[in-house]
Motif scaffolding. Sequence first.
Motif, PDB file in Angstrom:
ATOM      1  N   GLN A 104      18.150   0.364  46.544  1.00 26.70           N
ATOM      2  CA  GLN A 104      18.103  -0.550  47.678  1.00 26.70           C
ATOM      3  C   GLN A 104      16.662  -0.907  48.045  1.00 26.70           C
ATOM      4  O   GLN A 104      16.356  -2.078  48.330  1.00 26.70           O
ATOM      5  CB  GLN A 104      18.814   0.052  48.887  1.00 26.70           C
ATOM      6  CG  GLN A 104      18.890  -0.849  50.112  1.00 26.70           C
ATOM      7  CD  GLN A 104      19.779  -2.060  49.915  1.00 26.70           C
ATOM      8  OE1 GLN A 104      20.663  -2.067  49.063  1.00 26.70           O
ATOM      9  NE2 GLN A 104      19.558  -3.091  50.703  1.00 26.70           N
ATOM     10  N   SER A 105      15.780   0.078  48.045  1.00 28.66           N
ATOM     11  CA  SER A 105      14.397  -0.190  48.457  1.00 28.66           C
ATOM     12  C   SER A 105      13.702  -1.145  47.490  1.00 28.66           C
ATOM     13  O   SER A 105      12.974  -2.046  47.908  1.00 28.66           O
ATOM     14  CB  SER A 105      13.610   1.122  48.580  1.00 28.66           C
ATOM     15  OG  SER A 105      13.544   1.803  47.338  1.00 28.66           O
ATOM     16  N   VAL A 106      13.934  -0.974  46.187  1.00 29.63           N
ATOM     17  CA  VAL A 106      13.331  -1.875  45.205  1.00 29.63           C
ATOM     18  C   VAL A 106      13.909  -3.282  45.353  1.00 29.63           C
ATOM     19  O   VAL A 106      13.171  -4.269  45.372  1.00 29.63           O
ATOM     20  CB  VAL A 106      13.540  -1.350  43.774  1.00 29.63           C
ATOM     21  CG1 VAL A 106      13.028  -2.370  42.751  1.00 29.63           C
ATOM     22  CG2 VAL A 106      12.832  -0.016  43.585  1.00 29.63           C
ATOM     23  N   LEU A 162      21.820  -9.152  46.581  1.00 33.61           N
ATOM     24  CA  LEU A 162      21.049  -9.658  47.722  1.00 33.61           C
ATOM     25  C   LEU A 162      20.730 -11.142  47.548  1.00 33.61           C
ATOM     26  O   LEU A 162      20.823 -11.918  48.507  1.00 33.61           O
ATOM     27  CB  LEU A 162      19.765  -8.846  47.888  1.00 33.61           C
ATOM     28  CG  LEU A 162      19.932  -7.374  48.277  1.00 33.61           C
ATOM     29  CD1 LEU A 162      18.564  -6.715  48.449  1.00 33.61           C
ATOM     30  CD2 LEU A 162      20.747  -7.220  49.550  1.00 33.61           C
ATOM     31  N   PHE A 163      20.368 -11.544  46.338  1.00 29.99           N
ATOM     32  CA  PHE A 163      20.110 -12.965  46.096  1.00 29.99           C
ATOM     33  C   PHE A 163      21.381 -13.790  46.304  1.00 29.99           C
ATOM     34  O   PHE A 163      21.334 -14.916  46.830  1.00 29.99           O
ATOM     35  CB  PHE A 163      19.569 -13.183  44.683  1.00 29.99           C
ATOM     36  CG  PHE A 163      18.085 -13.054  44.568  1.00 29.99           C
ATOM     37  CD1 PHE A 163      17.238 -13.925  45.237  1.00 29.99           C
ATOM     38  CD2 PHE A 163      17.512 -12.066  43.773  1.00 29.99           C
ATOM     39  CE1 PHE A 163      15.856 -13.822  45.128  1.00 29.99           C
ATOM     40  CE2 PHE A 163      16.134 -11.944  43.654  1.00 29.99           C
ATOM     41  CZ  PHE A 163      15.301 -12.824  44.337  1.00 29.99           C
ATOM     42  N   LYS A 164      22.516 -13.236  45.896  1.00 32.44           N
ATOM     43  CA  LYS A 164      23.781 -13.941  46.095  1.00 32.44           C
ATOM     44  C   LYS A 164      24.039 -14.188  47.578  1.00 32.44           C
ATOM     45  O   LYS A 164      24.542 -15.244  47.971  1.00 32.44           O
ATOM     46  CB  LYS A 164      24.925 -13.136  45.483  1.00 32.44           C
ATOM     47  CG  LYS A 164      26.278 -13.823  45.616  1.00 32.44           C
ATOM     48  CD  LYS A 164      27.388 -13.002  44.976  1.00 32.44           C
ATOM     49  CE  LYS A 164      28.732 -13.699  45.116  1.00 32.44           C
ATOM     50  NZ  LYS A 164      29.829 -12.913  44.496  1.00 32.44           N
ATOM     51  N   ALA A 165      23.687 -13.192  48.408  1.00 32.57           N
ATOM     52  CA  ALA A 165      23.880 -13.341  49.856  1.00 32.57           C
ATOM     53  C   ALA A 165      23.049 -14.486  50.422  1.00 32.57           C
ATOM     54  O   ALA A 165      23.409 -15.071  51.455  1.00 32.57           O
ATOM     55  CB  ALA A 165      23.535 -12.031  50.570  1.00 32.57           C
ATOM     56  N   LEU A 287       9.119   3.131  47.719  1.00 33.84           N
ATOM     57  CA  LEU A 287       8.572   4.008  48.762  1.00 33.84           C
ATOM     58  C   LEU A 287       9.062   3.629  50.161  1.00 33.84           C
ATOM     59  O   LEU A 287       8.406   2.893  50.894  1.00 33.84           O
ATOM     60  CB  LEU A 287       7.041   3.968  48.704  1.00 33.84           C
ATOM     61  CG  LEU A 287       6.290   5.001  49.535  1.00 33.84           C
ATOM     62  CD1 LEU A 287       6.703   6.423  49.185  1.00 33.84           C
ATOM     63  CD2 LEU A 287       4.785   4.835  49.350  1.00 33.84           C
ATOM     64  N   THR A 288      10.245   4.132  50.520  1.00 34.66           N
ATOM     65  CA  THR A 288      10.753   4.015  51.883  1.00 34.66           C
ATOM     66  C   THR A 288      11.180   5.396  52.363  1.00 34.66           C
ATOM     67  O   THR A 288      11.406   6.308  51.556  1.00 34.66           O
ATOM     68  CB  THR A 288      11.971   3.064  51.961  1.00 34.66           C
ATOM     69  OG1 THR A 288      13.035   3.611  51.165  1.00 34.66           O
ATOM     70  CG2 THR A 288      11.622   1.672  51.462  1.00 34.66           C
ATOM     71  N   ASP A 289      11.292   5.546  53.663  1.00 32.35           N
ATOM     72  CA  ASP A 289      11.739   6.824  54.212  1.00 32.35           C
ATOM     73  C   ASP A 289      13.080   7.233  53.616  1.00 32.35           C
ATOM     74  O   ASP A 289      13.292   8.390  53.221  1.00 32.35           O
ATOM     75  CB  ASP A 289      11.884   6.735  55.744  1.00 32.35           C
ATOM     76  CG  ASP A 289      10.555   6.519  56.450  1.00 32.35           C
ATOM     77  OD1 ASP A 289       9.497   6.722  55.815  1.00 32.35           O
ATOM     78  OD2 ASP A 289      10.574   6.145  57.637  1.00 32.35           O
ATOM     79  N   GLU A 290      13.987   6.262  53.547  1.00 30.04           N
ATOM     80  CA  GLU A 290      15.336   6.557  53.071  1.00 30.04           C
ATOM     81  C   GLU A 290      15.339   6.946  51.594  1.00 30.04           C
ATOM     82  O   GLU A 290      16.048   7.877  51.184  1.00 30.04           O
ATOM     83  CB  GLU A 290      16.238   5.338  53.291  1.00 30.04           C
ATOM     84  CG  GLU A 290      16.467   4.983  54.752  1.00 30.04           C
ATOM     85  CD  GLU A 290      15.355   4.131  55.368  1.00 30.04           C
ATOM     86  OE1 GLU A 290      15.511   3.718  56.536  1.00 30.04           O
ATOM     87  OE2 GLU A 290      14.338   3.870  54.685  1.00 30.04           O
TER      88      GLU A 290
END
Length: 315
Positions: A104-106, A162-165, A287-290
């Motif tokens: 998800q982060s990428v 995400l692009f589809k959205a 690099l995200t917290d999640e």
Amino acid sequence: MLVKLIEPLRVPKDYIDELAQPIKDKGHEFVYYDEKTTDPQELYERSKDADILMIANNPLPNEVIEQLDKTQLINVAFTGIDHVGSQAREKGINISNAAGYSDQSVAELVIGLTLDVYRSISQGNTDIRKEEFPGMIQGREIKGKTVGIIGTGKIGLQTAALFKAFGAKLIGYNRTEKEEAKELGLEYRGLDELLKESDIVSVHLLLNDETKGTLSKEKLALMKETAILINCARGPIIDNDALAALLNEGKISGAGLDVFDMEPPIPSDYPLLQAKNAVLTPHVAYLTDEAMVNRAKIVFENTVKFLDDELTDFM
């Protein structure tokens, strides 16, 4: 067995202790180093007596690996394993990774870089602060554009969703066609066809001998002059000198890049630093917290599975 985590995972030590408890409960020893080192001798001293070696994205070079006599598993808290020396396989050491921790982060950074290139967000932030405001920049929308996903693995598919959205049309290139990609509405193409058709090209390949240089000067030249290229995978998949030249010549209209031919800091004479319409970030897509919590959980789960003789998904 002796299990060693030889570099920090960017999560609180209390969480490391919590994740390590099942290892200790099984009667094994766990050692954690909370400071990073790149010194080969220090890496060896930390690693030499470990049965299971846990690392993140810090390189583990061959000069260290070739001295390891006890190590059965190098457990990588990262998706790619190209920073693990080739001697590991030659010595018969198992390698596992933390696949999926940062999908998800990428994917979100790919969208962020696309929006920045299309809407000049970074440039606008700079311009609005100037005493002599140079004026507004007219942008473009993702909706209706054709997005080419090179590599339809988990991250590629998450990015495609995400692009589809946003209302984009999806095409893709992969060694094997995947049903889940087709269910998203993605249509497969050959690489040349994808590069010719796409308004936005997003790279999602692993780096290996086969994929290095996939987007050569000749391949990049197939892209539309109005197209943009996004790379949050690995830098050497692209001929980055050729990309910089094409950007400066106006043969490709923009690029958003999180990865390069080396890890940051980037030398001041690196061509992409001076390339037109290039938005650069310092290899932070993962690099995200999640994502840091996810990878810590996955890498400890892999260790426990190996101790229970249940880990079979080796790289």
